[in-house]
Each structure stands twice: as C-alpha cells, then as structure tokens.
Scaffold this motif. Structure first.
Motif, PDB file in Angstrom:
ATOM      1  N   THR A  31       0.906  -1.369   0.160  1.00 34.03           N
ATOM      2  CA  THR A  31      -0.149   0.015   0.013  1.00 34.03           C
ATOM      3  C   THR A  31       0.727   1.049  -0.041  1.00 34.03           C
ATOM      4  N   ILE A  32       2.020   1.251   0.786  1.00 37.60           N
ATOM      5  CA  ILE A  32       2.938   2.219   0.889  1.00 37.60           C
ATOM      6  C   ILE A  32       3.554   2.475  -0.419  1.00 37.60           C
ATOM      7  N   VAL A  33       3.908   1.284  -1.003  1.00 38.38           N
ATOM      8  CA  VAL A  33       4.697   1.748  -2.539  1.00 38.38           C
ATOM      9  C   VAL A  33       3.752   2.197  -3.442  1.00 38.38           C
ATOM     10  N   LEU A  34       2.385   1.807  -3.528  1.00 35.49           N
ATOM     11  CA  LEU A  34       1.549   2.318  -4.556  1.00 35.49           C
ATOM     12  C   LEU A  34       1.047   3.607  -4.075  1.00 35.49           C
ATOM     13  N   LEU A  35       1.084   4.172  -3.112  1.00 38.90           N
ATOM     14  CA  LEU A  35       0.784   5.205  -2.751  1.00 38.90           C
ATOM     15  C   LEU A  35       1.874   6.340  -3.210  1.00 38.90           C
ATOM     16  N   MET A  36       3.061   5.961  -2.897  1.00 37.94           N
ATOM     17  CA  MET A  36       4.126   6.925  -3.331  1.00 37.94           C
ATOM     18  C   MET A  36       4.128   6.811  -4.865  1.00 37.94           C
ATOM     19  N   TRP A  37       3.932   5.550  -5.512  1.00 41.60           N
ATOM     20  CA  TRP A  37       4.076   5.759  -7.069  1.00 41.60           C
ATOM     21  C   TRP A  37       2.846   6.592  -7.424  1.00 41.60           C
ATOM     22  N   TRP A  38       1.608   6.403  -6.869  1.00 43.07           N
ATOM     23  CA  TRP A  38       0.574   7.456  -7.245  1.00 43.07           C
ATOM     24  C   TRP A  38       0.890   8.836  -7.185  1.00 43.07           C
ATOM     25  N   ALA A  39       1.681   9.138  -6.032  1.00 43.64           N
ATOM     26  CA  ALA A  39       1.750  10.553  -5.837  1.00 43.64           C
ATOM     27  C   ALA A  39       2.922  11.128  -6.685  1.00 43.64           C
ATOM     28  N   VAL A  40       3.784  10.294  -7.170  1.00 42.96           N
ATOM     29  CA  VAL A  40       4.781  10.597  -7.989  1.00 42.96           C
ATOM     30  C   VAL A  40       4.214  10.991  -9.587  1.00 42.96           C
ATOM     31  N   THR A  41       3.267   9.944  -9.880  1.00 42.50           N
ATOM     32  CA  THR A  41       2.703  10.282 -11.209  1.00 42.50           C
ATOM     33  C   THR A  41       1.619  11.332 -11.237  1.00 42.50           C
ATOM     34  N   ALA A  42       0.894  11.441 -10.202  1.00 44.52           N
ATOM     35  CA  ALA A  42       0.000  12.445 -10.154  1.00 44.52           C
ATOM     36  C   ALA A  42       0.334  13.853 -10.125  1.00 44.52           C
ATOM     37  N   THR A  43       1.459  13.926  -9.507  1.00 49.72           N
ATOM     38  CA  THR A  43       1.923  15.451  -9.455  1.00 49.72           C
ATOM     39  C   THR A  43       2.761  15.758 -10.776  1.00 49.72           C
ATOM     40  N   GLY A  44       2.791  14.848 -11.525  1.00 49.41           N
ATOM     41  CA  GLY A  44       3.686  14.958 -12.800  1.00 49.41           C
ATOM     42  C   GLY A  44       5.326  15.201 -12.719  1.00 49.41           C
ATOM     43  N   VAL A  45       5.552  14.421 -11.665  1.00 47.72           N
ATOM     44  CA  VAL A  45       7.326  14.518 -11.323  1.00 47.72           C
ATOM     45  C   VAL A  45       7.999  13.758 -12.385  1.00 47.72           C
ATOM     46  N   VAL A  46       7.158  12.708 -12.605  1.00 47.93           N
ATOM     47  CA  VAL A  46       7.659  11.879 -13.631  1.00 47.93           C
ATOM     48  C   VAL A  46       6.926  11.650 -14.744  1.00 47.93           C
ATOM     49  N   PRO A  47       7.233  11.959 -16.037  1.00 50.65           N
ATOM     50  CA  PRO A  47       6.079  11.821 -17.097  1.00 50.65           C
ATOM     51  C   PRO A  47       5.329  10.416 -17.182  1.00 50.65           C
ATOM     52  N   ALA A  48       4.240  10.307 -17.689  1.00 48.82           N
ATOM     53  CA  ALA A  48       3.235   9.058 -17.686  1.00 48.82           C
ATOM     54  C   ALA A  48       4.061   8.149 -18.708  1.00 48.82           C
TER      55      ALA A  48
END
Length: 270
Positions: A31-48
């Motif tokens: 769950t922690i890994v998925l939340l971190m993954w979602w946060a990184v992609t949702a904020t646009g830090v890493v391109p989709a």
C-alpha cells in the motif's frame, strides 16, 4: 528487537506469522509503495510515458481480465513454464542424488552444473530455435535449463547435510541402500529438495518470458513485446503485473504441495 519480529538469535525458530495477520506487513508495504507511486505520477514529477499512473495500470489489468486477453496470453507462458519445470525436476533430483552419493559423479558433473548457469538465457534461446525449431518445446527446454540449477543444488545440499548418525543407525539395522534412500535420506532432505523445486518453478516463468522474447510465441512475453514496440507504457506495466501475479500463483500452489509432501514424506499425516 526480538519481540517486534525484527531480529532473532535463533533462525531455526523463525516462522512467518500465522492466520490473517500474516498478510498485514506485506499488504502495508504494498500500500505504501502504491501510494508513493501514485503521488509521483499524479503530481507530474515523472512523465506518464516513463511511469504510468497505477490507476491506469489497474484499469488495463482489469480490462484484460474481463475481455480474456490476459488469460489468452497467460496460458501458453504458464504451460511452458510448468512443462519445463517438470522436465528439470525429473532430471535434477536423480542427478542430485547421484552427485551426493558418488565422489566420481560429483567431480565430473558439478562443474557442468555450475556452467549451466554461466551462459545467459538470451544466448541459449537462438541455439534452441536453430536445433529444435519454434513452439512450446524449445521454450519449455529453456525453462528447464533455468530451473535445473536450484533443484539439483538443493538436492545435493540437503543430502550432504543429513545427520550421519541416523544414516549409520539405518545401516547398522541392515537397511539396503535403496531402503535408506527412500525411508531415511529423502524424508530428511525433503524440505531442502522441495524448496529447490519451488524456486525452480518460479524461475521457470523468467525462462518462458525470455524464450518468447527471442523465439516468439503466444504468451505474456509476446504481449510484452507488442506493448513495448507500441510505446504503450501502461500495457508494459500491466503485463508485468500479470507476470508477477502468475509467478505468485505458481509459487503459492507449489508451496502448498511442498508442505503436504514434506508432512507425508516425514510421516506427519495428521
């Protein structure tokens, strides 16, 4: 740290937590890994295009479940992996027994067993295609090659690590070599041997994917190639999820069979 389960001075006593609580640590970490993954992609830090949103990946995985795409590609890969693992098991366990009981066999065969893991699979796959052709058989043989090493190694280690006092007692009781092997040595070495079998079955998924990369096919490796060539990062991650889920399913099934076999071999029928 011992009461928190972080460290134990007695590794032989360490066992996973039983019951529903057994899955809490792994579920929390996921769950922690998925939340971190979602946060990184949702904020646009890493391109989709490089790292897709986990929500999109989940949606693709579920769509493949509904329309049957995932199952259609999973069956060939899983079939080749299981077939290759069975071939490896039939060869590796008797060979491991021979190596453990014969100095000559150990001196002759052990270097070749180690050598079997030196050559990369991507170098072996074209040779198998040249010698055998294309289809399930060469991919299954590639799976057998990658599964062979852990199976034969754990068989040798398990038999060499036996308590020789018990074997000597069986010898003094007049047990023949075949009787000692079946009734004493294999039951005692069963946990190590079956752990190698489980590792081999899981590794065979890697062999199947690599085989489909090089030799083609109709499995998940082919679907991964199609997604990669289309620059479909969501599809690539969705295939990886399918591969991981299949490997976990295979490991869980083998682990259940391993526990049942160990209890039966060691006389624990209750």
């Amino acid at each position: 740290m011992a009461h928190l389960g972080l460290w134990s001075a007695f590794p032989g006593r360490v066992r996973p937590t039983h019951g529903a609580w057994r899955w809490v640590p792994a579920t929390t970490a996921l769950t922690i890994v998925l939340l971190m993954w979602w946060a990184v992609t949702a904020t646009g830090v890493v391109p989709a295009v490089i790292l897709p949103n986990p929500v999109d990946v989940t949606a693709r995985v579920l769509s493949w479940v509904r329309d049957g795409t995932g199952w259609r590609y999973l069956v060939p890969t899983l079939g080749a992996a299981v077939l290759g693992s069975l071939i490896a098991m039939i060869v590796a366990i008797p060979l491991g027994i021979a190596i453990a009981h014969s100095r000559l066999m150990a001196a002759v065969i052990e270097p070749f067993v180690a050598f079997s893991q030196v050559i990369p699979l991507v170098a072996i796959a074209p040779l198998l295609a040249l010698w055998i052709g294309y289809g399930v058989v060469p991919i299954a043989i590639l799976c057998a090659i990658i599964s062979f090493f852990p199976m034969v190694t754990t068989t040798v280690v398990g038999l060499r690590g036996l308590d020789m006092r018990i074997v000597e007692h069986a010898l003094l009781d007049g047990a023949a070599p075949r009787q000692r092997l079946i009734h004493v040595e294999l039951p005692m070495a069963a946990p190590a041997i079956l752990a190698g079998v489980r590792a081999g079955f899981v590794l065979s998924m890697t062999g199947a994917i690599v085989g489909e990369f090089v030799m083609g096919g109709a499995g998940l490796g082919t679907l991964l190639t199609i997604s990669r060539e289309a620059a479909d990062s969501v599809g690539v991650f969705a295939v990886l999820v399918w591969i991981a889920a299949a490997a976990l399913l295979l490991q869980g099934s083998i682990q259940i069979a391993e526990r049942a076999s160990t209890r039966r071999l060691q006389g624990e029928h209750s």
